[in-house]
Design a protein around this motif. Sequence first.
Motif: not given
Length: 270
Positions: A64-84
């Motif tokens: 939180a507070g980081d500068r981000i640019e177009p295309g930057d990933p900010v969160l990654a997830v993995e799990g059941p497709a339905e829940s995602v």
Amino acid sequence: MRVTDREVETWLREDVGHRDVTNHVPGETTGRLVAKEAGVAAGLDAATAVFDYLDVDASAVVDAGDRIEPGDPVLAVEGPAESVLRGERVAVNVAGHASGVATATRRAVEAAREVDDDVAIAATRKTTPGLRGVEKRAVAAGGGDTHRLTLSGMVMVKDNHVAEMGLEAAVRHFREEKSFTAKLEVEVESPEDGVRAADAGADIVLFDNMTPDEVREGVELLPDGVLAEASGGIGIADVSDYAATGVDVISMGALTHSAPSLDLSFRTGG
């Protein structure tokens, strides 16, 4: 003021409704939240909480507070497709909104710093019901001050109190009512009333809906030791003018009630 399971459950119930066929997708998947425009990241704790509630592994890629640019990933997830897929829209909405608040706050802070290194940019209580914690943390991520989080954080004598009781009487009343740990702030609408408020015992004087010239006059009239705050319809374009008045704090409702969401996109697979 962390996000609770009850809050997440309310957000998801609002989106899912009573029967979700759209997201009946089998198997496991991965996903990532990606920035589509430049800004300041915020709300990732809330987005992570959404996926955690759905038993999806989620981790922030930036802080939180980081500068981000177009295309930057900010969160990654993995799990059941339905829940995602079920958590996707809520997570995007809350993170996008919070990042928009943080981005607007950072712009205001940078505008103030061009004039005065010490003036604080603060939020107000003009927050979205149910999202105050998210929005206030976003303000902090943007470099701003949260101001009071609730009515219990400080006593503020506003125009309605003055209309009912008179300025001096209202200040005396609330000084007797409040704890010694709480500051007392008085909202005034003229430079001269700022002096009256200070003489009556205000710790902070809020110059409300005044021009920069009026605020500057009010600040110059205040005795030493009394903090000065400016507020009332101040936008980012106005910050530099108010920062030059000598106030200690510039509070802006627009940081929370008018900041546009930052454009974020959620992508699954690959």
